[in-house]
Design an enzyme around this catalytic site. Structure first.
Site, short mmCIF file in Angstrom:
data_model
loop_
_atom_site.label_atom_id
_atom_site.label_comp_id
_atom_site.label_asym_id
_atom_site.label_seq_id
_atom_site.Cartn_x
_atom_site.Cartn_y
_atom_site.Cartn_z
N THR A 99 0.81 -1.22 0.00
CA THR A 99 0.00 0.00 0.00
C THR A 99 0.84 1.26 0.00
O THR A 99 1.95 1.29 0.56
CB THR A 99 -0.92 0.00 1.24
OG1 THR A 99 -1.52 1.30 1.38
CG2 THR A 99 -0.15 -0.28 2.53
N TYR B 157 -1.50 0.32 10.05
CA TYR B 157 -1.81 -0.42 8.83
C TYR B 157 -0.60 -0.37 7.88
O TYR B 157 -0.09 -1.41 7.44
CB TYR B 157 -3.07 0.17 8.17
CG TYR B 157 -3.27 -0.27 6.75
CD1 TYR B 157 -3.45 -1.62 6.46
CD2 TYR B 157 -3.26 0.65 5.70
CE1 TYR B 157 -3.63 -2.03 5.14
CE2 TYR B 157 -3.44 0.24 4.40
CZ TYR B 157 -3.62 -1.10 4.13
OH TYR B 157 -3.79 -1.51 2.82
#
Ligand code: UDP
Length: 328
Positions: free
Chosen positions: A118, A142
């Site tokens: 990501t 995250y």
């Protein structure tokens, strides 16, 4: 022997779209999913194994049964906001789950691995356009957990020859144009589906998180890429590995950034409807701007995004949202 690919998270949003294009490309996608956030109804393109990445024996059984030629690892917790309030959950499940999977893949001699990483691994970089060489400085758990998994792949690549392609996604949006599958989260936290819910009256309003960021209108800038374009890159990444081309990181974005307000304006134009908005505070963990400047996927994989315009992503998401979905 079929060309099986083990797809973790194949019952989720991006994983299910990947299964569809893998099947179209002649592979047999084997979904491995615990259904905590995925939908069994989304598993339409190959076998289903209900299993959990925290349980090594379940992973080993899937490798033994299907003898996959590669792994595509989508399964993960992926909510920035939640990762700030419950970081332990993200570190435990994302990192331990990936470690179990990687160790099982090596033990089964399945040495081709495609990983969903990501742009959240970059953190906040003052609006710098991001590419594969930009230093990673995640600002939420995250992103930090995904960066740790990238490091695991690097180390297992060196130790055991685990060949890996890492895709760093920007913001994924849209849905299968045939609306067989689409985006559905419980709870939904993503901008475009929430905005469509507000437009269609399924929610009272969209809350805009923050209007004091150092961007052109004060709202966060994101680079949106259509899920069909994204998964098309995954098939190309798989073929890159099967051709023995080795370890590589690719950013997947459209190369254009849009503020939250610009996404709202685009939705208004596509739907011809008003978007009820409430202005809210910043959401913890959000970077001001995340935009890809990378051309590597285009030049090396021959990737050409076809549907990654805001109107197209909104139209495809809208068509899916109007269909009876998994829980509607
Ligand atoms: N966003 C927002 N309201 C919402 C959901 C998201 O203003 O209800 C903003 C969020 O702050 C971010 C952008 O929309 O700047 C995209 O957020 P999303 O959760 O869709 O994806 P993320 O960037 O977290 O992966």
């Amino acid at each position: 022997m079929g060309r099986h690919v083990l797809v973790t998270g194949g019952a989720g949003y991006i994983g299910s779209h990947a299964c569809k294009v893998l099947a179209e490309a002649g592979y047999v996608p084997v979904t491995f999913d615990n259904l905590n956030t995925g939908w069994q109804e989304a598993v339409q393109f190959g076998p289903f194994v209900k299993g959990d990445l925290m349980n090594r024996a379940e992973i080993d059984a899937a490798f033994a049964r299907y003898r996959p030629i590669a792994v595509m690892h989508f399964a993960a917790l992926s909510l920035v906001g939640e990762s700030m309030t419950n970081p332990g959950k993200y570190w435990r499940q994302n990192v331990n789950g990936a470690l179990n999977l990687v160790e099982a893949a090596v033990a089964a001699d399945c040495l081709n691995f495609v990983f969903s990483s990501t742009c959240a691994t970059y953190g906040d970089q003052d609006g710098v356009v991001l590419d594969e060489d930009t230093p990673q400085r995640p600002i939420n758990a995250y992103g930090a957990s995904k960066q740790a998994i990238e490091a695991i792949l690097r180390d297992f690549g060196m130790a055991y020859g685990l060949a890996h392609v890492i895709f760093r996604y920007f913001n994924v949006a849209g849905a299968d144009p045939a609306a067989q599958i689409g985006e559905q989260h419980r709870p939904e936290t993503h901008l475009i589906p929430l905005m469509l819910d507000a437009i269609e009256g399924r929610r009272p309003a969209l809350t805009v998180f923050g209007d004091d960021y150092p961007t052109r209108d004060g709202t966060c800038v994101r680079d949106y890429v259509h899920v069909m374009d994204l998964v098309d890159a995954h098939v190309k990444g798989l073929e890159w590995l099967l051709a023995g081309r080795g370890n590589r990181v690719f950013c997947l974005g459209s190369g254009r950034g849009f503020t939250v307000r610009e996404v709202i304006d685009a939705s208004r134009a596509v739907t011809n409807r008003d978007v009820p908005i409430v202005q809210g505070a910043r959401r913890a963990g959000d970077a001001a701007s995340l935009v890809s400047g990378s051309t590597r996927a285009r030049s090396e994989l021959g990737w050409e995004p076809k549907r990654s315009t805001l109107p197209q992503m909104i139209r495809d998401a809208l068509a899916w949202s109007r269909k009876p979905g998994y829980t509607r």
